[in-house]
Design an enzyme around this catalytic site. Structure first.
Site, PDB file in Angstrom:
ATOM      1  N   LYS A   1      15.976   3.668  11.654  1.00  0.00           N
ATOM      2  CA  LYS A   1      15.425   5.013  11.587  1.00  0.00           C
ATOM      3  C   LYS A   1      16.033   5.861  12.706  1.00  0.00           C
ATOM      4  O   LYS A   1      16.071   5.440  13.862  1.00  0.00           O
ATOM      5  CB  LYS A   1      13.903   4.975  11.711  1.00  0.00           C
ATOM      6  CG  LYS A   1      13.218   6.293  11.361  1.00  0.00           C
ATOM      7  CD  LYS A   1      11.709   6.143  11.277  1.00  0.00           C
ATOM      8  CE  LYS A   1      11.061   7.443  10.822  1.00  0.00           C
ATOM      9  NZ  LYS A   1       9.592   7.340  10.710  1.00  0.00           N
TER      10      LYS A   1
ATOM     11  N   ARG B   1      -7.582   9.472  -1.574  1.00  0.00           N
ATOM     12  CA  ARG B   1      -7.133   8.179  -2.083  1.00  0.00           C
ATOM     13  C   ARG B   1      -8.219   7.103  -1.940  1.00  0.00           C
ATOM     14  O   ARG B   1      -8.083   6.015  -2.482  1.00  0.00           O
ATOM     15  CB  ARG B   1      -5.867   7.737  -1.344  1.00  0.00           C
ATOM     16  CG  ARG B   1      -4.793   8.794  -1.262  1.00  0.00           C
ATOM     17  CD  ARG B   1      -3.499   8.270  -0.693  1.00  0.00           C
ATOM     18  NE  ARG B   1      -2.615   7.783  -1.747  1.00  0.00           N
ATOM     19  CZ  ARG B   1      -1.492   7.116  -1.533  1.00  0.00           C
ATOM     20  NH1 ARG B   1      -1.126   6.819  -0.295  1.00  0.00           N
ATOM     21  NH2 ARG B   1      -0.741   6.726  -2.535  1.00  0.00           N
TER      22      ARG B   1
ATOM     23  N   GLU C   1      -5.711   3.549   2.767  1.00  0.00           N
ATOM     24  CA  GLU C   1      -6.899   4.393   2.935  1.00  0.00           C
ATOM     25  C   GLU C   1      -8.153   3.755   2.355  1.00  0.00           C
ATOM     26  O   GLU C   1      -9.247   3.873   2.916  1.00  0.00           O
ATOM     27  CB  GLU C   1      -6.658   5.767   2.297  1.00  0.00           C
ATOM     28  CG  GLU C   1      -5.584   6.588   2.981  1.00  0.00           C
ATOM     29  CD  GLU C   1      -4.181   6.317   2.483  1.00  0.00           C
ATOM     30  OE1 GLU C   1      -3.241   6.981   2.941  1.00  0.00           O
ATOM     31  OE2 GLU C   1      -4.022   5.425   1.604  1.00  0.00           O
TER      32      GLU C   1
END
Length: 631
Positions: A283, A397, A369
């Site tokens: 990344k 969610r 979640e």
């Protein structure tokens, strides 16, 4: 700010067809130009940076090998899809990303035929790609489907549900795992620990030592093996899990070696059935500041590409997230039962300091979640006081868990709902415009909306003082600039505050962030202003009193009108058979696209000028009231 550099090879790419016309030897130089273009362009306007820098070579290779848009690329979330946008005809518009009328921050089917599936929430790519693969099989099509998912998104339960299903089907599907050991924050969870445990086993130890002797004679392969082992995902056993789930596992492959990627993808494109390609990337690759701190550079604001210096934001008071973070540390110091839960949003939710001070009371559950909410329910069952720090858009969610696992059992869980209302650049997938509607219909749940920073602190304390679930929803960024008191005091449950008593016969009932713009309108119109504070329970006694001695009511909320706080007021007035005229001001029916928060407010008619115009039109209707006072 530096001037744009010439793109060279990149200038010739208007579509993936142009890319596929290049010689393979041109791909590495093209990738270098693309990475430099991203660093420079995102520096001018801000946006998601580090994830895209890590997928440059992978994106080039995918479009080079697959016949897009006929073949489908399904990007998970979209943080990693900026290179994809550049290579699919949107290079000249990349500087408009996240701005009103500009490019969407994530893949969007409405924006480009190359965006096979829209995505802003993690974990959706495998399910969507599997659906496409099944449809293609039924149609007898030779179209190939590729899902590209980051290892952070692999912590989402939906991804594993899709893996479980896909491996049992005879469909041509390629899943590419972009493994950079990061999502937004560091990845957490048992998956990497599982691999670590396997890699420490005796059998693998023998295999590994034998492999080292061979690989040391091949420096490139040895370096890849070493990097893979650092990632705790090895050269032998990672495939065991995915092959047991029905996939043909290949990898890990160096995600920054475009030649190897092209060769591997060409081979895998012809393989039938579910395929799994494990790609190791970095990344922030190619930009030293982002490599050193990929969290900081995940989604930076404007910066100077040459120095890596972020341009300073305007000074101001604390953000609502910072108010929450400070309150959480303060309440945890007083009450040892307090624990905090976040679904992979430590920085965004303001939990960095809490984790440092109370690591054993901090739980980052990754992008899960549903689990976050039911975990909180279990903690509350045995005496703890869990605080779930979650964005409004992500709480959607976990709606079933919120209703059945928390509210139905009346468990004392606090939901600190950040990014409520209109959030700006992340657009329709991230707007928090629905939470008042989906929360207030749930029994046993207290719902509060603070008018300012200090009220946010006091409401959080109020929520933590309840023996039932409670939610405090607050907007992104800074409030009106009210000083935050160090003391904490619970507010009377369900009691609104009269901010101004007017004489015009008009009453403004404002919820949360709408109190500040409503105050200016109330002053100009000599109207009564109520800071409603509570969406549930409503201050019904005060509303009834206002309805009895006013000629009209206006409700204001940063939420959709349908089923929101204003609807709650109307339902009460109907129940007491009061026919007073009511104007509801809120977000119109529809998804609000990307743009600055200020742009979003104007679009929704929730800025000060639009609010005054709407009230003026309502109040001047024939027979409504006497002429408005000047102002």
């Amino acid at each position: 700010m530096t001037e744009e550099k010439p793109a060279g090879l990149l200038d010739s790419i208007e579509s993936p067809a142009d890319l596929r016309a290049l010689a393979q030897d041109d791909l590495a130089p093209l990738a270098a130009e693309l990475r430099e273009f991203l660093i420079h362009t995102v520096g001018q306007m801000g946006g998601h940076l580090a994830a895209g820098l890590g997928t440059v070579e992978l994106t080039v290779a995918l479009h080079y090998v697959f016949d897009t848009p006929y073949d489908r690329l399904v990007w998970d979330v979209g943080h990693q899809a900026y290179p994809h946008k550049v290579l699919t005809g949107r290079r000249r518009r990349l500087g408009s990303i996240k701005q009103r009328g500009g490019l969407a921050p994530f893949p969007s089917r409405a924006e480009s035929v190359y965006d096979s599936f829209g995505g802003g929430h993690a974990g959706t790519s495998i399910s969507a790609a599997l659906g496409m693969a099944i449809a293609n099989r039924k149609a007898g099509s030779d179209r190939r489907v590729v899902a590209i998912i980051g290892d952070g998104a692999m912590s989402a339960g939906l991804a594993w549900e899709a893996l479980n299903h896909a491996g049992s089907l005879d469909v041509d599907l390629l899943l590419v795992l972009n493994d950079n050991d990061m999502s937004i924050s560091e990845n957490v969870g048992a998956l990497s620990k599982y691999f670590t445990r396997l890699l420490s086993g005796r059998m693998y130890s023998h295999l590994r030592e034998g492999s080292k002797k061979v690989l040391r004679s091949m420096p490139a392969a040895w370096e890849l093996a070493r990097r893979s082992e650092v990632h705790a995902k090895g050269m032998v056993l990672p495939g065991t899990l995915f092959e047991e789930m029905g996939f043909n596992y290949i990898g890990p492959v160096d995600g920054h070696d475009v030649g190897t990627l092209v060769a591997t993808l060409r081979n895998m494109r012809l393989l039938p059935g579910p395929q799994f390609l494990h790609v190791v990337t970095q990344k922030g690759k190619g930009y030293a500041p982002a490599e050193a701190d990929p969290i900081k550079w995940h989604g930076p604001g404007p910066y100077d590409p040459a120095s890596g210096t972020l341009l300073k934001e305007q000074a101001g008071g604390p953000t609502y997230s910072q108010v929450f973070g400070q309150w959480l540390c303060d309440i945890a110091e007083q009450d040892p039962r307090i624990v905090a839960i976040t679904p992979a949003m430590r920085e965004g939710s303001g939990l960095v300091e809490f984790e440092k001070r109370y690591p054993d009371r901090y739980f980052d559950v990754a992008i899960a979640e549903q689990h976050a909410v039911t975990l909180a329910a279990g903690l509350a069952c045995d005496g703890l006081r869990p605080i779930v720090a979650i964005y409004s858009t992500f709480l959607q969610r976990a709606y079933d868990q919120l209703m059945h696992d928390v509210a139905l059992q009346r468990l004392p869980v606090v939901f600190a709902i950040d990014r409520a209302g209109l959030v700006g650049g992340d657009g329709a997938t991230h707007q928090g415009e629905f939470d008042l509607s989906y929360l207030r219909c749930i029994p046993n749940l207290v719902v509060m909306a603070p008018a300012d920073e200090n009220e946010c602190r006091q409401m959080l304390y109020t929520a933590a003082s309840q023996d039932q679930p409670a939610a405090v929803r607050y907007p992104r960024g800074r409030g009106p600039g009210v000083a935050v008191q160090g003391t904490m005091q619970a507010l009377p449950l369900g009691r609104a505050e009269t901010r101004r008593r007017g004489s015009s016969g008009l009453a403004l009932l404002a919820f949360g962030s709408m109190v500040a713009p409503a105050a200016a309108a109330a002053e100009a119109l000599d109207a009564t202003l109520l800071n409603m504070r509570f969406v549930k329970p409503l201050d019904e006694a005060l509303i009834a009193s206002i309805a009895a001695d006013h000629r009209a009511i206006v409700t204001l909320e940063e939420n959709v009108i349908a089923g929101g706080a204003g609807s709650a007021v109307l339902e009460f007035l109907q129940r007491i058979e009061c026919g007073i005229p009511v104007l509801q001001i809120g977000v119109p029916d529809g998804f609000v696209e990307h743009g600055s928060r200020e742009d979003n407010l104007v679009y929704a008619g929730l800025d000060g000028a639009s609010i005054r115009t709407a009230i003026d039109h309502f109040w001047r209707r024939p027979g409504m009231a006497r002429a408005l006072p000047a102002g």
